[in-house]
Enzyme design. Sequence first.
Site, PDB file in Angstrom:
ATOM      1  N   THR A  70      -4.473  43.049  53.151  1.00  0.00           N
ATOM      2  CA  THR A  70      -3.156  42.859  52.523  1.00  0.00           C
ATOM      3  C   THR A  70      -2.488  41.628  53.125  1.00  0.00           C
ATOM      4  O   THR A  70      -1.963  40.764  52.407  1.00  0.00           O
ATOM      5  CB  THR A  70      -2.284  44.119  52.709  1.00  0.00           C
ATOM      6  OG1 THR A  70      -2.942  45.209  52.072  1.00  0.00           O
ATOM      7  CG2 THR A  70      -0.903  43.948  52.118  1.00  0.00           C
ATOM      8  N   ASN A 147     -12.267  47.252  43.084  1.00  0.00           N
ATOM      9  CA  ASN A 147     -12.160  48.481  43.876  1.00  0.00           C
ATOM     10  C   ASN A 147     -12.138  49.742  43.030  1.00  0.00           C
ATOM     11  O   ASN A 147     -12.524  50.810  43.484  1.00  0.00           O
ATOM     12  CB  ASN A 147     -10.915  48.432  44.767  1.00  0.00           C
ATOM     13  CG  ASN A 147      -9.679  47.974  44.041  1.00  0.00           C
ATOM     14  OD1 ASN A 147      -9.644  46.899  43.437  1.00  0.00           O
ATOM     15  ND2 ASN A 147      -8.652  48.788  44.057  1.00  0.00           N
ATOM     16  N   GLN A 175     -14.181  44.736  48.858  1.00  0.00           N
ATOM     17  CA  GLN A 175     -15.098  45.826  48.480  1.00  0.00           C
ATOM     18  C   GLN A 175     -16.553  45.364  48.449  1.00  0.00           C
ATOM     19  O   GLN A 175     -17.452  46.177  48.265  1.00  0.00           O
ATOM     20  CB  GLN A 175     -14.702  46.399  47.105  1.00  0.00           C
ATOM     21  CG  GLN A 175     -13.334  47.047  47.086  1.00  0.00           C
ATOM     22  CD  GLN A 175     -13.281  48.362  47.872  1.00  0.00           C
ATOM     23  OE1 GLN A 175     -14.291  48.932  48.287  1.00  0.00           O
ATOM     24  NE2 GLN A 175     -12.070  48.869  48.091  1.00  0.00           N
ATOM     25  N   ALA A 195     -12.035  45.524  57.606  1.00  0.00           N
ATOM     26  CA  ALA A 195     -13.038  46.328  58.319  1.00  0.00           C
ATOM     27  C   ALA A 195     -13.147  47.758  57.808  1.00  0.00           C
ATOM     28  O   ALA A 195     -14.234  48.335  57.803  1.00  0.00           O
ATOM     29  CB  ALA A 195     -12.686  46.360  59.807  1.00  0.00           C
ATOM     30  N   HIS A 196     -12.020  48.324  57.382  1.00  0.00           N
ATOM     31  CA  HIS A 196     -12.051  49.774  57.127  1.00  0.00           C
ATOM     32  C   HIS A 196     -12.787  50.165  55.849  1.00  0.00           C
ATOM     33  O   HIS A 196     -12.949  51.347  55.556  1.00  0.00           O
ATOM     34  CB  HIS A 196     -10.641  50.375  57.172  1.00  0.00           C
ATOM     35  CG  HIS A 196      -9.752  50.065  56.011  1.00  0.00           C
ATOM     36  ND1 HIS A 196      -9.395  51.015  55.098  1.00  0.00           N
ATOM     37  CD2 HIS A 196      -9.131  48.934  55.635  1.00  0.00           C
ATOM     38  CE1 HIS A 196      -8.571  50.476  54.207  1.00  0.00           C
ATOM     39  NE2 HIS A 196      -8.395  49.214  54.512  1.00  0.00           N
ATOM     40  N   THR A 232      -0.680  38.109  69.392  1.00  0.00           N
ATOM     41  CA  THR A 232      -1.858  38.320  70.243  1.00  0.00           C
ATOM     42  C   THR A 232      -2.959  39.013  69.448  1.00  0.00           C
ATOM     43  O   THR A 232      -2.709  40.050  68.824  1.00  0.00           O
ATOM     44  CB  THR A 232      -1.466  39.184  71.463  1.00  0.00           C
ATOM     45  OG1 THR A 232      -0.368  38.545  72.105  1.00  0.00           O
ATOM     46  CG2 THR A 232      -2.624  39.335  72.442  1.00  0.00           C
ATOM     47  N   CYS A 322      -3.736  52.494  46.512  1.00  0.00           N
ATOM     48  CA  CYS A 322      -2.402  51.896  46.499  1.00  0.00           C
ATOM     49  C   CYS A 322      -1.615  52.287  45.258  1.00  0.00           C
ATOM     50  O   CYS A 322      -0.433  52.011  45.156  1.00  0.00           O
ATOM     51  CB  CYS A 322      -2.500  50.383  46.565  1.00  0.00           C
ATOM     52  SG  CYS A 322      -3.312  49.878  48.053  1.00  0.00           S
TER      53      CYS A 322
END
Length: 372
Positions: A70, A147, A175, A195-196, A232, A322
């Site tokens: 996002t 997706n 995706q 990553a998820h 960071t 979403c």
Amino acid sequence: MIYFDYNATAPVMREAREAWLTATEKTGGNPSSMHQAGARAAVLLANAREKLAAYLGCHPADLIWTSGATEANNMVMHHFAKKAQPASEVWVSAIEHPCVFDSAQYYFGKKAKLIPITSEGVVDTDWITTEMADARPGLVAVMAANNETGVIQPWREVHAICQAYEVPFFTDAVQFIGKMPCHGLGECDYVTGAAHKFGGPRGVGFLKIPHRSQMTPLLLGGKQEGGRRAGTENVAIIAAMMAALEVREKQIARNEHLLRKLWRENFEREFVRTLPGATVVGANQPRLWNTVAAIMPDGDRKHQWVIRLDKAGFAVSTGSACTTGKEEPSHVLSAMGIKPAQAMRSIRFSAGWETTEPDWQALVAALAKIHL
Ligand code: PLP
């Protein structure tokens, strides 16, 4: 519970958890600090960047770590809004994820133009070629795979058209990466990933930008990531993402996804046979091996199916995570010309690398039983 909602998010795999723990224990420093602890963290980040660059086929310096797709997708639109000529348009496919779609509308308003989609869920490349002859947008955005439907988009072809007209090309590959061979994506100007969706943790992703190009930062207040994204870096979570992607890349190199594609195809055959009136969206198109967008037979609406399947022990979804909860037809299905009454009966089954053939068979058996 058998999980069929991997496109929303995938469970964090063991290798990713272990990489997170090791990095947390052994790499306590801030990668921007000059001492040895900082240097160790910086080395870990540099290695991760090199690995991702090798997978995508780009230069490590072209990669920016982000908090997820996002953010990365918003960064692209924000950058073009800041640097674009006042008259320029952005063209975004009508099936983009809301974080591309909404940010394009936010930054460009009426100058965000939708690229039409065929009834099979594929971006209309003829439209792009024809329109390009008359007008040059500032940016073209077409995702690598959708997706909701899993339909793989002709991103290479669209990129080639854009190159011919010297228009920057952006692809949201969230995706696609970790499911399909991703080498070559790095040649696109802007690429994003998270990553998820492939077994890494939530809250981490990346943006690939053109080599030696400027990036207008969305977040200010630090020189991290070459001044392109302040804050960071979360070293451990980046290490975990790369550990997950490494496993997926090895599975893809061994062609393990091809067997899984067969399981999905077997499921689809059985599904339309046992539930007369049910259809698979984009059935004749190349699709991700894990995704089935189904229009259920006349009768129950999508939310009722999801609840009944949940009670039967299967986690499925009504479409994009979403947009779930909204009692509206999906913008993806609407863009394909699917009528609202049908779109309101659509549900999505999305498997993962851990899903087995018996899981698919159990799902079709449960659907048949519920439907009776
Ligand atoms: N783009 C696509 C195609 C997605 O499927 C998603 C997640 O659902 C996103 C972007 C957003 O990614 P993130 O959850 O990392 O912000």
